[in-house]
Design a protein around this motif. Sequence first.
Motif, PDB file in Angstrom:
ATOM      1  N   GLY A  51      86.763  81.164  58.764  1.00  0.00           N
ATOM      2  CA  GLY A  51      86.955  79.989  57.926  1.00  0.00           C
ATOM      3  C   GLY A  51      86.150  78.793  58.400  1.00  0.00           C
ATOM      4  O   GLY A  51      85.401  78.183  57.633  1.00  0.00           O
ATOM      5  N   LEU A  52      86.263  78.467  59.689  1.00  0.00           N
ATOM      6  CA  LEU A  52      85.562  77.297  60.227  1.00  0.00           C
ATOM      7  C   LEU A  52      84.054  77.482  60.217  1.00  0.00           C
ATOM      8  O   LEU A  52      83.315  76.565  59.836  1.00  0.00           O
ATOM      9  CB  LEU A  52      86.043  77.017  61.652  1.00  0.00           C
ATOM     10  CG  LEU A  52      85.308  75.885  62.393  1.00  0.00           C
ATOM     11  CD1 LEU A  52      85.557  74.544  61.715  1.00  0.00           C
ATOM     12  CD2 LEU A  52      85.720  75.848  63.856  1.00  0.00           C
ATOM     13  N   ARG A  53      83.577  78.644  60.619  1.00  0.00           N
ATOM     14  CA  ARG A  53      82.136  78.872  60.759  1.00  0.00           C
ATOM     15  C   ARG A  53      81.359  78.518  59.502  1.00  0.00           C
ATOM     16  O   ARG A  53      80.287  77.910  59.555  1.00  0.00           O
ATOM     17  CB  ARG A  53      81.869  80.333  61.126  1.00  0.00           C
ATOM     18  CG  ARG A  53      82.172  80.701  62.562  1.00  0.00           C
ATOM     19  CD  ARG A  53      81.724  82.126  62.831  1.00  0.00           C
ATOM     20  NE  ARG A  53      82.099  82.592  64.146  1.00  0.00           N
ATOM     21  CZ  ARG A  53      81.426  82.323  65.257  1.00  0.00           C
ATOM     22  NH1 ARG A  53      80.344  81.568  65.189  1.00  0.00           N
ATOM     23  NH2 ARG A  53      81.841  82.791  66.425  1.00  0.00           N
ATOM     24  N   GLU A  54      81.896  78.910  58.347  1.00  0.00           N
ATOM     25  CA  GLU A  54      81.155  78.699  57.100  1.00  0.00           C
ATOM     26  C   GLU A  54      81.246  77.269  56.586  1.00  0.00           C
ATOM     27  O   GLU A  54      80.608  76.931  55.603  1.00  0.00           O
ATOM     28  CB  GLU A  54      81.667  79.663  56.025  1.00  0.00           C
ATOM     29  CG  GLU A  54      83.104  79.473  55.637  1.00  0.00           C
ATOM     30  CD  GLU A  54      83.583  80.533  54.664  1.00  0.00           C
ATOM     31  OE1 GLU A  54      84.396  80.189  53.772  1.00  0.00           O
ATOM     32  OE2 GLU A  54      83.148  81.691  54.784  1.00  0.00           O
ATOM     33  N   ARG A  55      82.019  76.426  57.269  1.00  0.00           N
ATOM     34  CA  ARG A  55      82.174  75.044  56.833  1.00  0.00           C
ATOM     35  C   ARG A  55      81.377  74.055  57.677  1.00  0.00           C
ATOM     36  O   ARG A  55      81.450  72.855  57.446  1.00  0.00           O
ATOM     37  CB  ARG A  55      83.665  74.666  56.857  1.00  0.00           C
ATOM     38  CG  ARG A  55      84.447  75.275  55.710  1.00  0.00           C
ATOM     39  CD  ARG A  55      85.943  75.127  55.896  1.00  0.00           C
ATOM     40  NE  ARG A  55      86.671  75.445  54.683  1.00  0.00           N
ATOM     41  CZ  ARG A  55      86.927  76.659  54.245  1.00  0.00           C
ATOM     42  NH1 ARG A  55      86.498  77.700  54.948  1.00  0.00           N
ATOM     43  NH2 ARG A  55      87.601  76.862  53.130  1.00  0.00           N
ATOM     44  N   VAL A  56      80.693  74.550  58.695  1.00  0.00           N
ATOM     45  CA  VAL A  56      79.917  73.649  59.552  1.00  0.00           C
ATOM     46  C   VAL A  56      78.472  74.123  59.635  1.00  0.00           C
ATOM     47  O   VAL A  56      78.180  75.310  59.476  1.00  0.00           O
ATOM     48  CB  VAL A  56      80.532  73.568  60.969  1.00  0.00           C
ATOM     49  CG1 VAL A  56      81.922  72.950  60.922  1.00  0.00           C
ATOM     50  CG2 VAL A  56      80.588  74.931  61.631  1.00  0.00           C
ATOM     51  N   ASP A  57      77.579  73.181  59.883  1.00  0.00           N
ATOM     52  CA  ASP A  57      76.164  73.513  60.048  1.00  0.00           C
ATOM     53  C   ASP A  57      75.864  73.968  61.471  1.00  0.00           C
ATOM     54  O   ASP A  57      74.878  74.668  61.706  1.00  0.00           O
ATOM     55  CB  ASP A  57      75.295  72.292  59.712  1.00  0.00           C
ATOM     56  CG  ASP A  57      75.414  71.881  58.247  1.00  0.00           C
ATOM     57  OD1 ASP A  57      75.598  72.780  57.401  1.00  0.00           O
ATOM     58  OD2 ASP A  57      75.331  70.669  57.958  1.00  0.00           O
ATOM     59  N   GLN A  58      76.702  73.550  62.413  1.00  0.00           N
ATOM     60  CA  GLN A  58      76.482  73.868  63.812  1.00  0.00           C
ATOM     61  C   GLN A  58      76.854  75.324  64.116  1.00  0.00           C
ATOM     62  O   GLN A  58      77.727  75.891  63.464  1.00  0.00           O
ATOM     63  CB  GLN A  58      77.311  72.937  64.712  1.00  0.00           C
ATOM     64  CG  GLN A  58      76.929  71.481  64.644  1.00  0.00           C
ATOM     65  CD  GLN A  58      77.485  70.786  63.403  1.00  0.00           C
ATOM     66  OE1 GLN A  58      78.287  71.362  62.681  1.00  0.00           O
ATOM     67  NE2 GLN A  58      77.046  69.573  63.157  1.00  0.00           N
ATOM     68  N   ARG A  59      76.199  75.912  65.096  1.00  0.00           N
ATOM     69  CA  ARG A  59      76.627  77.210  65.602  1.00  0.00           C
ATOM     70  C   ARG A  59      77.907  77.014  66.408  1.00  0.00           C
ATOM     71  O   ARG A  59      78.046  76.032  67.131  1.00  0.00           O
ATOM     72  CB  ARG A  59      75.551  77.827  66.487  1.00  0.00           C
ATOM     73  CG  ARG A  59      74.330  78.347  65.736  1.00  0.00           C
ATOM     74  CD  ARG A  59      73.357  79.001  66.705  1.00  0.00           C
ATOM     75  NE  ARG A  59      74.019  80.033  67.494  1.00  0.00           N
ATOM     76  CZ  ARG A  59      73.755  80.283  68.779  1.00  0.00           C
ATOM     77  NH1 ARG A  59      72.844  79.566  69.430  1.00  0.00           N
ATOM     78  NH2 ARG A  59      74.381  81.251  69.418  1.00  0.00           N
ATOM     79  N   VAL A  60      78.824  77.944  66.257  1.00  0.00           N
ATOM     80  CA  VAL A  60      80.122  77.846  66.932  1.00  0.00           C
ATOM     81  C   VAL A  60      80.376  79.127  67.722  1.00  0.00           C
ATOM     82  O   VAL A  60      80.230  80.232  67.204  1.00  0.00           O
ATOM     83  CB  VAL A  60      81.263  77.635  65.921  1.00  0.00           C
ATOM     84  CG1 VAL A  60      82.606  77.575  66.639  1.00  0.00           C
ATOM     85  CG2 VAL A  60      81.028  76.364  65.103  1.00  0.00           C
TER      86      VAL A  60
END
Length: 301
Positions: A51-60
């Motif tokens: 969920g979070l990964r696809e909402r941010v531009d940064q690599r997580v």
Amino acid sequence: MTTGATPRRRAVLAGVAGATAGLAGCSGVFGGGAAVSVLAAGSLNDALENGLRERVDQRVAVEAHGSARVARLVADGQKDPDIVAVADPALFESTLTPEWYAEFATNSLVLAYDAESPGGRRVAEAGVDGWWRPLLDEGVALGRTDPDLDPLGYRTLFALELATEHYDTDTNLRAAVPAPGQLFPETQLVSQFETGAIDAAFTYRSMAVDRGYDFVDLPAAIDLGDPALAVRYETTSYELPGGTVVQGAPISYAATLPRETAATTAVFEALTGDGYLTDFGFTVPEPYPRYTGQPPDGLAS
């Protein structure tokens, strides 16, 4: 009780297993600057990965463990993540002492079961008024997590203690139900249904909903999910290794940001306030994120 879809459950678990298998390599990213590192509660793993990964531009880079272990890894200097997210803010008041943190979601306990196993069907048939009876018999294999490693483990003990009073049982359920062979890591607990190792498991509602498991919804007096019953929940407690005593309380997730940069702040704001958590079975009350202490300028707004 809720009925889930087995095909979806297996598909999601396959993804979670793949993500978990890759966690061992994530620790090497910490401090490398190439990705924002998140050390998180195991029950958040799926939501963060999917969920979070696809909402941010940064690599997580996500690494998940039981929250008590997360706190100790940071407190002992074994991990130095950009973001720390735990399933109990009490760990920020005891094991860790950040200057501030944000509570960003709530949850509740349920008793998930495998509807395809004889033991699981016994739990289903007992229902909300008698789910505890099959757990006292050797015919039902129960799974739970280690209370020394994560809040789900000690919250399971809280629920059993509260259930003893709620149902006015002759048996002390907190003493009678737990057994050493029931313990599994939080990130592996629900997958034990697929292997046939367990018939039922105490887990967070979010984990059962997201993975499509059948479960018995526990009464609010037991499930640690109702803030209005905080005083009742506080009658329970557990002593962690090292002597820290954790009191029962409504379930709440909290995060802090040890390393403040533009990238980490952007990920933190998405993690705590982007609304994706409800898609994974969590509850996000209207006042959340709710801050304790003094966050960096502009973050709380």
